[in-house]
Enzyme design. Structure first.
Site, PDB file in Angstrom:
ATOM      1  N   GLY A   1      10.921  -4.727   1.263  1.00  0.00           N
ATOM      2  CA  GLY A   1      12.048  -3.806   1.334  1.00  0.00           C
ATOM      3  C   GLY A   1      13.120  -4.107   0.307  1.00  0.00           C
ATOM      4  O   GLY A   1      13.717  -5.195   0.330  1.00  0.00           O
TER       5      GLY A   1
ATOM      6  N   PRO B   1       0.835  -1.202   0.000  1.00  0.00           N
ATOM      7  CA  PRO B   1       0.000   0.000   0.000  1.00  0.00           C
ATOM      8  C   PRO B   1       0.869   1.251   0.000  1.00  0.00           C
ATOM      9  O   PRO B   1       1.773   1.373   0.821  1.00  0.00           O
ATOM     10  CB  PRO B   1      -0.803  -0.125   1.300  1.00  0.00           C
ATOM     11  CG  PRO B   1       0.020  -1.001   2.180  1.00  0.00           C
ATOM     12  CD  PRO B   1       0.755  -1.936   1.273  1.00  0.00           C
TER      13      PRO B   1
ATOM     14  N   LYS C   1       1.102  -4.416   8.913  1.00  0.00           N
ATOM     15  CA  LYS C   1       2.398  -4.128   8.290  1.00  0.00           C
ATOM     16  C   LYS C   1       3.171  -3.226   9.222  1.00  0.00           C
ATOM     17  O   LYS C   1       2.626  -2.251   9.754  1.00  0.00           O
ATOM     18  CB  LYS C   1       2.213  -3.451   6.927  1.00  0.00           C
ATOM     19  CG  LYS C   1       3.504  -3.209   6.158  1.00  0.00           C
ATOM     20  CD  LYS C   1       3.209  -2.678   4.753  1.00  0.00           C
ATOM     21  CE  LYS C   1       4.476  -2.615   3.911  1.00  0.00           C
ATOM     22  NZ  LYS C   1       5.383  -1.519   4.319  1.00  0.00           N
TER      23      LYS C   1
ATOM     24  N   CYS D   1       4.185   3.191   8.562  1.00  0.00           N
ATOM     25  CA  CYS D   1       4.465   4.452   7.873  1.00  0.00           C
ATOM     26  C   CYS D   1       5.345   5.354   8.741  1.00  0.00           C
ATOM     27  O   CYS D   1       5.027   5.604   9.905  1.00  0.00           O
ATOM     28  CB  CYS D   1       3.176   5.180   7.526  1.00  0.00           C
ATOM     29  SG  CYS D   1       3.460   6.779   6.719  1.00  0.00           S
TER      30      CYS D   1
END
Length: 337
Positions: free
Chosen positions: A204, A17, A140, A101
């Site tokens: 990543g 996302p 996440k 985030c």
């Protein structure tokens, strides 16, 4: 692997996302290019409760998106539970919580990766969301807050105890933002911990098929999540699948093939937004990253990024195909930054 009752074969590939990236038209293009699971852009629990129209638009789901999750974030436990219930009404396949985030404006409010500094609250928030919906709930997150506080093993155990069905781990700390290299060693430790029984998805620095295969061998994760590596390269999912299956690299696309994809994505974006100018602005990020390694392409790129109407863009794209349509892009030096 399984997310609730969702069966995913082999090593599923997830589109991470991303704000202002994983909107409807880009998801459509990625789905056509082999992605298995997708997410909406992340949405604020507070905005969701206040029924902000822009937030609702982010959560529009098509049947072709499935399996797809709505990702939510926030700092207040009750608001997150309420937001999850609202999101469930839109019928995603699962709900995802953003604990990763690193953006300052979000972290300073105590949301997302800020919760890596308060694992009990992270666990409680996850538990409240799980209790509030009948859908599977995933999460996440990152390795930790900073180099001295890599708490991912404890965080994973707490989230598992809270009822999370799967966990995606980005191999950086919050303080790293997107700098440096992702640390897959710790992701592997989470995956191979005897205390962890839920699927672990690694995220990543996946910038191509060979890197994906290397990281899969290194960690044994259940799935791979690609974020920035898919911007300007939505076919990365088919490239990875082909390489994992055959050990061979697919040839990179030609400039003409990329133009066809961008034209389709632009058309879908215009139909969705109902506003040509807004759609063009949304597409510029993709224009900028779509032609790596093509010689003498700078002027073409500048013109694409400056064009503000569909007629100009169509003319520029036709000119690009005429002059360099047969050339293939070169991803070898493409940066994810």
């Amino acid at each position: 692997m399984k997310i609730g009752s969702i069966e995913l074969e082999g090593t599923p590939l997830f589109l991470a996302p991303m704000e202002d990236v994983t909107y409807k038209s880009f998801r459509h293009i990625c789905k056509q290019n082999g992605v298995d699971v997708m997410y909406t852009e992340f949405v604020s629990s507070e905005a969701l409760i206040r029924e902000v129209e822009k937030t609702r638009l982010k959560m529009e789901i098509e049947d072709d998106d499935r399996p797809v999750a709505i990702q939510i974030y926030g700092y207040d436990l009750q608001s997150m539970a309420n937001a999850a219930r609202i999101a469930e009404e839109l019928e995603p396949d699962f709900i995802d919580i953003n604990f990763g985030c690193p953006m300052k404006k979000i972290v300073k409010k105590g949301a997302c990766s800020a919760l890596l500094q308060d694992l009990p609250k992270m666990q409680q928030m996850a538990a409240e969301v799980v209790k509030s919906v009948s859908l599977p709930v995933t999460a996440k997150t990152r390795l930790g807050w900073d180099e001295n506080n890599k708490v991912i093993l404890e965080a994973a155990e707490r989230l598992q105890d809270a009822g999370i069905s799967a966990l995606a781990v980005h191999g950086r700390t919050r303080s790293q933002l997107y700098t440096g290299e992702a640390d897959w060693t710790l992701i592997g430790e989470v995956k191979n911990s005897p205390h962890i029984h839920i699927p672990i998805i690694g995220n990543g620095d996946i910038n191509g098929p060979e890197k994906a295969a290397e990281l899969l061998r290194q960690t044994g994760v259940d799935g791979l999540m690609i974020g920035r590596g898919a911007i300007g390269r939505p076919w990365i999912f088919n490239e990875i699948k082909h390489y994992l299956r055959t050990g061979e690299l697919l040839p990179p696309p030609t400039v003409a093939e990329i133009i066809l994809q961008l034209q389709k994505q632009l058309s879908i974006t215009i139909d969705w937004k109902g506003n040509e100018k807004s759609a063009i602005l949304m597409m510029r990020r993709h224009f900028a990253r779509s032609f790596p390694g093509v010689p003498n392409f700078r002027n073409h790129r500048i013109k694409l990024l400056q064009a503000d109407n569909i007629e100009a863009i169509s003319a520029i794209m036709a000119n690009i195909v005429e002059h360099c349509g047969d050339l293939r892009v070169d991803y070898s030096n493409m940066s994810l930054k």
